[in-house]
Enzyme design. Sequence first.
Site, PDB file in Angstrom:
ATOM      1  N   SER A  73      50.314  42.375  48.814  1.00 56.80           N
ATOM      2  CA  SER A  73      48.944  42.125  49.287  1.00 56.80           C
ATOM      3  C   SER A  73      48.255  41.106  48.382  1.00 56.80           C
ATOM      4  O   SER A  73      48.627  40.940  47.222  1.00 56.80           O
ATOM      5  CB  SER A  73      48.180  43.458  49.269  1.00 56.80           C
ATOM      6  OG  SER A  73      46.807  43.257  49.461  1.00 56.80           O
ATOM      7  N   ASP A 105      55.570  53.663  42.401  1.00 60.30           N
ATOM      8  CA  ASP A 105      54.228  53.677  41.820  1.00 60.30           C
ATOM      9  C   ASP A 105      54.392  53.272  40.354  1.00 60.30           C
ATOM     10  O   ASP A 105      55.221  53.863  39.647  1.00 60.30           O
ATOM     11  CB  ASP A 105      53.643  55.094  41.933  1.00 60.30           C
ATOM     12  CG  ASP A 105      52.164  55.141  41.577  1.00 60.30           C
ATOM     13  OD1 ASP A 105      51.766  54.471  40.588  1.00 60.30           O
ATOM     14  OD2 ASP A 105      51.408  55.822  42.277  1.00 60.30           O
ATOM     15  N   SER A 150      45.001  39.766  34.572  1.00 53.70           N
ATOM     16  CA  SER A 150      43.752  40.356  34.089  1.00 53.70           C
ATOM     17  C   SER A 150      42.663  40.017  35.099  1.00 53.70           C
ATOM     18  O   SER A 150      42.907  40.072  36.312  1.00 53.70           O
ATOM     19  CB  SER A 150      43.443  39.847  32.684  1.00 53.70           C
ATOM     20  OG  SER A 150      42.265  40.433  32.195  1.00 53.70           O
ATOM     21  N   TYR A 176      37.091  49.358  34.710  1.00 53.07           N
ATOM     22  CA  TYR A 176      37.942  48.221  35.075  1.00 53.07           C
ATOM     23  C   TYR A 176      38.050  47.227  33.918  1.00 53.07           C
ATOM     24  O   TYR A 176      39.142  46.799  33.543  1.00 53.07           O
ATOM     25  CB  TYR A 176      37.354  47.557  36.320  1.00 53.07           C
ATOM     26  CG  TYR A 176      38.137  46.381  36.842  1.00 53.07           C
ATOM     27  CD1 TYR A 176      39.405  46.554  37.395  1.00 53.07           C
ATOM     28  CD2 TYR A 176      37.608  45.089  36.793  1.00 53.07           C
ATOM     29  CE1 TYR A 176      40.122  45.468  37.889  1.00 53.07           C
ATOM     30  CE2 TYR A 176      38.312  44.010  37.286  1.00 53.07           C
ATOM     31  CZ  TYR A 176      39.565  44.202  37.837  1.00 53.07           C
ATOM     32  OH  TYR A 176      40.275  43.127  38.324  1.00 53.07           O
ATOM     33  N   LYS A 222      41.355  46.047  31.767  1.00 59.52           N
ATOM     34  CA  LYS A 222      41.793  44.652  31.711  1.00 59.52           C
ATOM     35  C   LYS A 222      41.714  44.081  30.291  1.00 59.52           C
ATOM     36  O   LYS A 222      42.539  43.261  29.899  1.00 59.52           O
ATOM     37  CB  LYS A 222      40.977  43.800  32.691  1.00 59.52           C
ATOM     38  CG  LYS A 222      41.207  44.161  34.170  1.00 59.52           C
ATOM     39  CD  LYS A 222      42.638  43.884  34.605  1.00 59.52           C
ATOM     40  CE  LYS A 222      42.820  44.014  36.114  1.00 59.52           C
ATOM     41  NZ  LYS A 222      44.210  43.820  36.555  1.00 59.52           N
TER      42      LYS A 222
HETATM   43  N1  LIG Z   1      40.613  40.234  44.197  1.00 61.78           N
HETATM   44  C1  LIG Z   1      39.876  39.981  43.148  1.00 61.78           C
HETATM   45  O1  LIG Z   1      38.691  39.712  43.260  1.00 61.78           O
HETATM   46  C2  LIG Z   1      40.480  39.984  41.795  1.00 61.78           C
HETATM   47  C3  LIG Z   1      41.633  40.656  41.512  1.00 61.78           C
HETATM   48  N2  LIG Z   1      42.144  40.645  40.238  1.00 61.78           N
HETATM   49  C4  LIG Z   1      43.376  41.361  39.927  1.00 61.78           C
HETATM   50  O2  LIG Z   1      44.432  40.820  40.675  1.00 61.78           O
HETATM   51  C5  LIG Z   1      45.376  41.822  41.001  1.00 61.78           C
HETATM   52  C6  LIG Z   1      45.630  41.834  42.495  1.00 61.78           C
HETATM   53  O3  LIG Z   1      44.414  42.034  43.151  1.00 61.78           O
HETATM   54  P1  LIG Z   1      44.281  41.897  44.738  1.00 61.78           P
HETATM   55  O4  LIG Z   1      45.316  40.978  45.243  1.00 61.78           O
HETATM   56  O5  LIG Z   1      42.877  41.651  45.020  1.00 61.78           O
HETATM   57  O6  LIG Z   1      44.598  43.419  45.143  1.00 61.78           O
HETATM   58  P2  LIG Z   1      45.025  44.092  46.524  1.00 61.78           P
HETATM   59  O7  LIG Z   1      44.313  45.397  46.576  1.00 61.78           O
HETATM   60  O8  LIG Z   1      44.873  43.178  47.672  1.00 61.78           O
HETATM   61  O9  LIG Z   1      46.577  44.379  46.266  1.00 61.78           O
HETATM   62  C7  LIG Z   1      46.943  45.228  45.232  1.00 61.78           C
HETATM   63  C8  LIG Z   1      48.462  45.327  45.193  1.00 61.78           C
HETATM   64  O10 LIG Z   1      48.837  46.218  44.141  1.00 61.78           O
HETATM   65  C9  LIG Z   1      49.644  47.280  44.681  1.00 61.78           C
HETATM   66  N3  LIG Z   1      49.390  48.500  43.943  1.00 61.78           N
HETATM   67  C10 LIG Z   1      48.219  49.136  43.787  1.00 61.78           C
HETATM   68  N4  LIG Z   1      48.372  50.251  43.073  1.00 61.78           N
HETATM   69  C11 LIG Z   1      49.689  50.336  42.776  1.00 61.78           C
HETATM   70  C12 LIG Z   1      50.482  51.285  42.053  1.00 61.78           C
HETATM   71  N5  LIG Z   1      49.945  52.383  41.527  1.00 61.78           N
HETATM   72  N6  LIG Z   1      51.808  51.057  41.943  1.00 61.78           N
HETATM   73  C13 LIG Z   1      52.365  49.956  42.476  1.00 61.78           C
HETATM   74  N7  LIG Z   1      51.674  49.031  43.167  1.00 61.78           N
HETATM   75  C14 LIG Z   1      50.349  49.231  43.310  1.00 61.78           C
HETATM   76  C15 LIG Z   1      49.208  47.366  46.134  1.00 61.78           C
HETATM   77  O11 LIG Z   1      50.157  47.942  46.982  1.00 61.78           O
HETATM   78  P3  LIG Z   1      50.167  49.524  47.345  1.00 61.78           P
HETATM   79  O12 LIG Z   1      48.745  49.919  47.539  1.00 61.78           O
HETATM   80  O13 LIG Z   1      51.021  49.642  48.538  1.00 61.78           O
HETATM   81  O14 LIG Z   1      50.773  50.176  46.141  1.00 61.78           O
HETATM   82  C16 LIG Z   1      49.033  45.876  46.464  1.00 61.78           C
HETATM   83  O15 LIG Z   1      50.271  45.300  46.721  1.00 61.78           O
HETATM   84  C17 LIG Z   1      44.804  43.122  40.454  1.00 61.78           C
HETATM   85  O16 LIG Z   1      45.394  43.383  39.212  1.00 61.78           O
HETATM   86  C18 LIG Z   1      43.337  42.823  40.285  1.00 61.78           C
HETATM   87  O17 LIG Z   1      42.756  43.602  39.282  1.00 61.78           O
HETATM   88  C19 LIG Z   1      41.526  39.958  39.239  1.00 61.78           C
HETATM   89  C20 LIG Z   1      40.382  39.272  39.462  1.00 61.78           C
HETATM   90  C21 LIG Z   1      39.757  39.225  40.768  1.00 61.78           C
HETATM   91  C1  LIG Z   2      29.985  30.670  28.989  1.00 63.77           C
HETATM   92  C2  LIG Z   2      30.251  30.316  30.387  1.00 63.77           C
HETATM   93  C3  LIG Z   2      29.806  31.356  31.360  1.00 63.77           C
HETATM   94  C4  LIG Z   2      30.161  31.015  32.776  1.00 63.77           C
HETATM   95  C5  LIG Z   2      29.721  32.058  33.778  1.00 63.77           C
HETATM   96  C6  LIG Z   2      30.744  33.125  33.964  1.00 63.77           C
HETATM   97  C7  LIG Z   2      30.317  34.212  34.866  1.00 63.77           C
HETATM   98  C8  LIG Z   2      31.159  35.444  34.701  1.00 63.77           C
HETATM   99  C9  LIG Z   2      31.402  36.139  35.971  1.00 63.77           C
HETATM  100  C10 LIG Z   2      32.536  37.082  35.863  1.00 63.77           C
HETATM  101  C11 LIG Z   2      33.140  37.379  37.184  1.00 63.77           C
HETATM  102  C12 LIG Z   2      34.083  38.536  37.107  1.00 63.77           C
HETATM  103  C13 LIG Z   2      34.841  38.688  38.385  1.00 63.77           C
HETATM  104  C14 LIG Z   2      35.700  39.885  38.353  1.00 63.77           C
HETATM  105  C15 LIG Z   2      36.445  40.000  39.637  1.00 63.77           C
HETATM  106  C16 LIG Z   2      37.309  41.154  39.703  1.00 63.77           C
HETATM  107  O1  LIG Z   2      38.163  41.368  38.900  1.00 63.77           O
HETATM  108  C17 LIG Z   2      36.992  42.059  40.803  1.00 63.77           C
HETATM  109  N1  LIG Z   2      36.962  41.427  42.076  1.00 63.77           N
HETATM  110  C18 LIG Z   2      37.875  43.202  40.824  1.00 63.77           C
HETATM  111  O2  LIG Z   2      37.046  44.275  40.634  1.00 63.77           O
END
Ligand SMILES: NC(=O)C1=CN([C@@H]2O[C@H](COP(=O)(O)OP(=O)(O)OC[C@H]3O[C@@H](n4cnc5c(N)ncnc54)[C@H](OP(=O)(O)O)[C@@H]3O)[C@@H](O)[C@H]2O)C=CC1
Ligand SMILES: CCCCCCCCCCCCCCCC(=O)[C@@H](N)CO
Length: 429
Positions: free
Chosen positions: A86, A134, A212, A226, A230
Amino acid sequence: MPCHHKFHPFSAFPIIHPLPLPAAQQSKIFFIPNPENVMASFFFVLFSLFVLLSIPLLVFLYFIARPRPVKIPLKNRHVFITGGSSGIGLALAHQAAAEGARVSILARSIDKLDEARTSIRLSTGIDVSVFSADVRDYDALKRAVDEAGPIDVLIANHGVFWATELEKQELFGIKFMVDVNLMGSFNLVKAALPAMKNRPKDRGPASIALMSSQAGQVGIYGYTAYSASKFGLRGLAEALQHEVVADDIYVSLIFPPDTDTPGLLEENKKKPQITSLIVASSGLMKANEVAKKALNGIKSGSFIIPCNFEGYMLALATAGLSPQGSFLMAFIECAVHALVKVQTIPQGAEALPMPFSETSEQILGYAFSSPFNAEIMINENLLDQFLGFYSSMTMKFVKFIVLAKGVVGRKGRKCLQWKCGLIFSLCTW
Ligand SMILES: NC(=O)C1=CN([C@@H]2O[C@H](COP(=O)(O)OP(=O)(O)OC[C@H]3O[C@@H](n4cnc5c(N)ncnc54)[C@H](OP(=O)(O)O)[C@@H]3O)[C@@H](O)[C@H]2O)C=CC1
Ligand SMILES: CCCCCCCCCCCCCCCC(=O)[C@@H](N)CO
């Protein structure tokens, strides 16, 4: 200190009543040494001297460290991605397959895994291997990793997230996030590392990348659990890099902003308004843009991989002593740290002009007038600047040398030790 602003129900931004800056603080914003101030002139001379002296020192350091660019190819190599069914993980799997890697993905839901395999086959013609486990279950994870075969590029991308104030967050929710995001990554690295270390020497450099978040660089309202999970990855990554560099394994940390994924869609259903406001200041990326940045960073062995402009700023502001493979970037990080201090101001604690409309002093002083409320202070104390620069430079270079592939790779640990000793004595003269 009284609260100077409050949320207005009809406004996207908190209403701010700007405070006039105290006179003492105004003078801090522009750094103009006062010629009447003897101490200032003295420090100015001292500073110029140090700048002049530092140039030959830096040139010397450059020749000792002799950084060699790292290249980690993907073609014909085994890329193992957790959470690959995903969002960002799926985008990573698509792109790695398209670049000719052998790809394995792991997640819990078999249905989502099958769907992912089909979509990758349709778009690239390549079959990925899928594993259902998992990440909290070490034995199941170990079986999957063993079955998949030795890994060249390991991407711990799995993650769970939602935003809630700590007071409203149940303990089991906190434990769940820490268990999946942090402990799950430990389980994964433990399961995969032995075979990665024992890979045949001719397979080339390997990578361990951890997903992260920008919320893993800076704490954000609503993300206590969270962010903690991270931030934990960073400690894991920094220490692990020391342990595996001699095996030609490079650790990367990826810091995406909000990214359009099924996970985010879920999260956005119940997000505190303040969290949404702060997070919006770093924008929204597409999963395939994040995946592209991540793979490029992994291929060049970068320790810190920011994904957008705000991410680069955050990376500079929070560089700390993390490994830096580029001499120039190490220099810039130290210089920035000595000269400016960026700090976040908790919502409601202090009033800042928002958006920019105030005097130039305030714009300079508070360059990031978003709801993120980053305050940028310029350090006007020259001695402080000098000490700050040299102490971080010294530490960073010791790490730089320790981690420089050239040193470890070419002559082994003995050589490494005397070079570290030399750098230490040079930098503390
Ligand atoms: N989307 C965002 O805004 C951001 C996301 N991230 C990070 O990026 C990564 C991916 O996020 P995103 O693509 O949005 O997430 P999604 O929820 O779209 O996908 C998460 C994936 O992780 C798998 N997963 C969740 N829990 C487990 C588990 N216990 N064991 C094995 N697999 C697991 C899910 O599959 P299944 O549920 O089938 O296990 C799925 O494939 C995460 O680490 C997230 O913290 C970071 C910054 C921003
Ligand atoms: C000195 C320069 C400063 C610049 C501005 C920076 C602003 C910081 C914003 C942080 C955004 C965090 C997103 C987390 C997303 C995420 O991990 C989730 N979607 C999952 O919960």
